[in-house]
Design an enzyme around this catalytic site. Structure first.
Site, short mmCIF file in Angstrom:
data_model
loop_
_atom_site.label_atom_id
_atom_site.label_comp_id
_atom_site.label_asym_id
_atom_site.label_seq_id
_atom_site.Cartn_x
_atom_site.Cartn_y
_atom_site.Cartn_z
N GLY A 169 19.67 -20.12 -3.27
CA GLY A 169 18.43 -20.44 -2.56
C GLY A 169 18.57 -20.28 -1.06
N ASP A 170 19.68 -20.75 -0.51
CA ASP A 170 19.93 -20.62 0.92
C ASP A 170 20.06 -19.16 1.34
OD1 ASP A 170 20.30 -23.45 1.96
OD2 ASP A 170 21.73 -23.45 0.32
N ILE A 171 20.78 -18.39 0.53
CA ILE A 171 21.03 -16.99 0.88
C ILE A 171 19.75 -16.17 0.86
CG2 ILE A 171 22.17 -14.88 0.07
CD1 ILE A 171 24.52 -16.73 -0.80
N GLY A 174 17.85 -17.00 3.88
CA GLY A 174 18.45 -16.33 5.03
C GLY A 174 18.04 -14.88 5.13
#
Length: 400
Positions: A169-171, A174
């Site tokens: 999710g973070d990637i 980003g």
């Protein structure tokens, strides 16, 4: 002769911690932007202490923060906030992933920064975005994967949902931050009236954007896509299959002509020519039968044998690699995806190469993640003309 990188001349002030915003900052730094990473003075970014450590620093840190310049500034101190404003006057982008309202509380919101830099772009990553009823809720990538609909789909139908073993999710958020920021830079630099703007990236929306046709499928038909293990719902055949040596192989035979080649390669010309299976819909309606036919064949061969036969037939096929297999693979090596770098203590280590590949202005690994505050004095001298005496005093006061 060194080729110029595509983002040379762009300066990014990275205020975020952990994964989402720093992942975006990594991409900017790989392609030539000067990324000034601001860290808390005593401990720095918590990522420095995550996962597998080498001495006192995470190996992940050396990858995530490569090519960046680290400065330490206490954002909770008024003097520290003033330093950030002064640096912001010289940058193109501020990249952050604090809880919405945090920078405003510190006097570092867009309105304040535009007073010193009217064209500044603020790329903001948060759990739920800068607006809406969930705006102030805490949000991590794992939570976004849940509420964004992805976790519901991962795993097997008779077992609880599972996660992918990376910060997916973070990637993804980003990556969206990079895309949105580049759009904002282009818009600013090609406008008759250039102005900065906010790039608002929500973790849950980034995850939700991955869900293909799930929303219209539900809206028009009431269909709810469920967990299906290793299969791809409605697309056939596309699965992992057990081989005679106990290994698993992934085969994608879901194109009409590819399916014909697959069936011919495994000795089932009768199915290759059967009009029932000539379209994806027909194959999807009979996916269990087709998967059994394929696995009956793979069980007669080792993984290597099966792969060689299907490679010859131009059928998409691959073994399921772990990291041990990746580091031995000739394709990874030939494409520069396994780069050897030198750590601060002189030890050499493999790190992932750069994606994507640009033929004329490629990215490059210049150095690994910096030590905490390694570039503080350089940035304050070069950007703000601070004297050594002033820098020393700020350090003494706990501002740096």
């Amino acid at each position: 002769m060194n080729k110029k990188k595509p983002l040379e001349g762009i300066t990014v002030l990275e205020l975020g911690n952990l994964v989402a915003a720093p992942y975006a900052g990594k991409i900017f730094s790989e392609f030539g932007a000067e990324v000034i990473k601001v860290e808390e003075p005593s401990k720095g970014d918590p990522l420095r202490n995550w996962r597998v450590m080498h001495h006192d620093t995470s190996l992940w840190w050396y990858v995530q923060s490569r090519n960046k310049k680290s400065i330490t500034v206490n954002l909770r101190e008024e003097e520290g906030q003033e330093i950030i404003k002064q640096v912001a006057a010289h940058v193109d982008v501020v990249l952050e992933n604090f809880k919405p309202g945090t920078l405003e509380k510190w006097g570092l919101g867009l309105d304040e920064l535009k007073k010193v830099n009217p064209d500044i772009i603020m790329s903001r990553i948060s759990g739920y975005g800068q607006t809406g009823p969930y705006r102030e809720k805490a949000g991590f990538g794992s939570v976004a994967e849940a509420i964004g609909g992805l976790r519901y789909l991962t795993g097997y139908p008779d077992l609880p949902p599972v996660r992918v073993g990376i910060a997916l999710g973070d990637i993804v958020a980003g990556l969206y931050a990079v895309i949105g920021t580049l759009m904002a830079i282009y818009a600013r630099d090609h406008s008759k009236n250039p102005t900065g703007q906010i790039v608002d990236v929500a973790l849950y929306e980034s995850v939700f954007s991955l869900l293909e046709g799930i929303l219209p499928e539900y809206d028009l038909t009431g269909s709810v896509r469920e967990r299906t293990g290793s299969t791809l719902p409605g697309i056939a055949p596309s699965n992992s299959y057990k081989c005679g040596d106990g290994s698993y192989i992934v085969i994608g035979g879901n194109g009409d002509r590819i399916f014909e080649r697959l069936m011919t390669a495994i000795g089932r010309e009768d199915l290759a020519k059967d009009p029932v299976y000539s379209t994806n819909q027909g194959r999807a309606d009979n996916v269990e039968f087709i998967d059994q036919v394929i696995e009956d064949w793979t069980m007669q061969h080792s993984l290597t044998e099966a792969q060689n036969i299907l490679d010859q037939a131009s059928v998409p096929v691959a073994p399921i690699y772990g990291i041990k297999e990746i580091v031995k693979d000739e394709q990874y090596h030939s494409r520069g995806m396994l780069q050897k770098v030198t750590l601060p203590d002189g030890e050499k280590v493999l790190v992932p190469g750069i994606v994507p590949k640009l033929t004329e202005t490629p990215g490059k690994i210049e150095w690994v993640g910096p030590t905490l505050g390694e570039h503080t004095e350089e940035i304050l001298r070069d950007y703000l003309n601070f004297s050594q005496e002033k820098i020393n005093q700020l350090k003494k006061n706990g501002v740096l």
